[in-house]
Design a protein around this motif. Sequence first.
Motif, mmCIF file in Angstrom:
data_model
loop_
_atom_site.group_PDB
_atom_site.id
_atom_site.type_symbol
_atom_site.label_atom_id
_atom_site.label_comp_id
_atom_site.label_asym_id
_atom_site.label_seq_id
_atom_site.Cartn_x
_atom_site.Cartn_y
_atom_site.Cartn_z
ATOM 1 N N GLU A 1 1.320 -4.466 5.754
ATOM 2 C CA GLU A 1 1.978 -5.521 6.521
ATOM 3 C C GLU A 1 3.264 -5.000 7.151
ATOM 4 O O GLU A 1 3.569 -5.322 8.295
ATOM 5 C CB GLU A 1 2.283 -6.714 5.617
ATOM 6 C CG GLU A 1 1.062 -7.487 5.197
ATOM 7 C CD GLU A 1 1.364 -8.590 4.198
ATOM 8 O OE1 GLU A 1 2.521 -8.678 3.739
ATOM 9 O OE2 GLU A 1 0.439 -9.350 3.874
ATOM 10 N N GLU A 2 4.020 -4.186 6.418
ATOM 11 C CA GLU A 2 5.249 -3.623 6.967
ATOM 12 C C GLU A 2 4.928 -2.654 8.093
ATOM 13 O O GLU A 2 5.636 -2.591 9.085
ATOM 14 C CB GLU A 2 6.046 -2.918 5.872
ATOM 15 C CG GLU A 2 6.635 -3.864 4.860
ATOM 16 C CD GLU A 2 7.286 -3.145 3.682
ATOM 17 O OE1 GLU A 2 7.227 -1.900 3.641
ATOM 18 O OE2 GLU A 2 7.835 -3.823 2.814
ATOM 19 N N GLY A 3 3.839 -1.914 7.944
ATOM 20 C CA GLY A 3 3.439 -0.971 8.985
ATOM 21 C C GLY A 3 3.022 -1.671 10.258
ATOM 22 O O GLY A 3 3.362 -1.244 11.356
ATOM 23 N N THR A 4 2.300 -2.768 10.143
ATOM 24 C CA THR A 4 1.871 -3.492 11.343
ATOM 25 C C THR A 4 3.058 -4.169 12.003
ATOM 26 O O THR A 4 3.111 -4.264 13.223
ATOM 27 C CB THR A 4 0.787 -4.532 11.028
ATOM 28 O OG1 THR A 4 1.273 -5.426 10.027
ATOM 29 C CG2 THR A 4 -0.488 -3.869 10.556
ATOM 30 N N ALA A 5 4.034 -4.622 11.222
ATOM 31 C CA ALA A 5 5.225 -5.226 11.808
ATOM 32 C C ALA A 5 6.017 -4.173 12.576
ATOM 33 O O ALA A 5 6.529 -4.429 13.664
ATOM 34 C CB ALA A 5 6.091 -5.860 10.723
ATOM 35 N N GLY A 6 6.102 -2.974 12.044
ATOM 36 C CA GLY A 6 6.784 -1.890 12.737
ATOM 37 C C GLY A 6 6.048 -1.481 13.995
ATOM 38 O O GLY A 6 6.656 -1.164 15.016
ATOM 39 N N ASP A 7 4.726 -1.474 13.943
ATOM 40 C CA ASP A 7 3.926 -1.129 15.115
ATOM 41 C C ASP A 7 4.102 -2.165 16.217
ATOM 42 O O ASP A 7 4.158 -1.825 17.395
ATOM 43 C CB ASP A 7 2.444 -1.018 14.761
ATOM 44 C CG ASP A 7 2.153 0.180 13.867
ATOM 45 O OD1 ASP A 7 3.016 1.086 13.792
ATOM 46 O OD2 ASP A 7 1.071 0.201 13.237
ATOM 47 N N GLU A 8 4.200 -3.438 15.855
ATOM 48 C CA GLU A 8 4.374 -4.484 16.850
ATOM 49 C C GLU A 8 5.717 -4.337 17.547
ATOM 50 O O GLU A 8 5.821 -4.539 18.754
ATOM 51 C CB GLU A 8 4.262 -5.861 16.189
ATOM 52 C CG GLU A 8 2.855 -6.208 15.739
ATOM 53 C CD GLU A 8 2.786 -7.496 14.943
ATOM 54 O OE1 GLU A 8 3.841 -8.122 14.735
ATOM 55 O OE2 GLU A 8 1.684 -7.876 14.531
ATOM 56 N N GLU A 9 6.761 -3.960 16.794
ATOM 57 C CA GLU A 9 8.073 -3.770 17.412
ATOM 58 C C GLU A 9 8.040 -2.585 18.372
ATOM 59 O O GLU A 9 8.628 -2.622 19.441
ATOM 60 C CB GLU A 9 9.133 -3.558 16.332
ATOM 61 C CG GLU A 9 9.420 -4.803 15.528
ATOM 62 C CD GLU A 9 10.400 -4.546 14.389
ATOM 63 O OE1 GLU A 9 10.933 -3.422 14.301
ATOM 64 O OE2 GLU A 9 10.624 -5.470 13.599
ATOM 65 N N SER B 1 0.740 -3.314 -3.538
ATOM 66 C CA SER B 1 1.700 -2.466 -2.830
ATOM 67 C C SER B 1 1.095 -1.928 -1.538
ATOM 68 O O SER B 1 1.787 -1.805 -0.528
ATOM 69 C CB SER B 1 2.184 -1.325 -3.725
ATOM 70 O OG SER B 1 1.141 -0.435 -4.025
ATOM 71 N N LYS C 1 1.247 -4.712 0.992
ATOM 72 C CA LYS C 1 2.618 -4.896 1.458
ATOM 73 C C LYS C 1 2.998 -3.797 2.445
ATOM 74 O O LYS C 1 3.603 -4.062 3.477
ATOM 75 C CB LYS C 1 3.594 -4.888 0.277
ATOM 76 C CG LYS C 1 5.019 -5.217 0.672
ATOM 77 C CD LYS C 1 5.950 -5.172 -0.517
ATOM 78 C CE LYS C 1 5.748 -6.377 -1.388
ATOM 79 N NZ LYS C 1 6.743 -6.457 -2.470
ATOM 80 N N GLU C 2 2.630 -2.544 2.145
ATOM 81 C CA GLU C 2 2.914 -1.435 3.052
ATOM 82 C C GLU C 2 2.163 -1.607 4.364
ATOM 83 O O GLU C 2 2.683 -1.300 5.429
ATOM 84 C CB GLU C 2 2.532 -0.113 2.410
ATOM 85 C CG GLU C 2 3.456 0.319 1.299
ATOM 86 C CD GLU C 2 2.973 1.584 0.620
ATOM 87 O OE1 GLU C 2 1.955 2.168 1.050
ATOM 88 O OE2 GLU C 2 3.614 1.980 -0.367
#
Length: 69
Positions: free
Chosen positions: A46-54, A40, A43-44
């Motif tokens: 990876e979601e955090g880095t995807a949000g940071d990239e956006e 978990s 997964k969090e």
Amino acid sequence: MGISVTKLLIVLAIIIVIFGTKRLRTLGTDLGDAIKNFRSAVKEGEEGTAGDEEKDKDSEKPSQKSEGN
């Protein structure tokens, strides 16, 4: 020349005698919880880095200010 099923059963029996079934059950539960928490967290992350990239993409867009004279 690998480990046979008989050897594995002997090792398992020795471990059960040394530690006992209750302690092994607790160890298995703790190990399972640790793996679940690790997954978990990954997964969090990876979601955090995807949000940071956006967010980085949004901040890199040039602002459309009109240069009026």
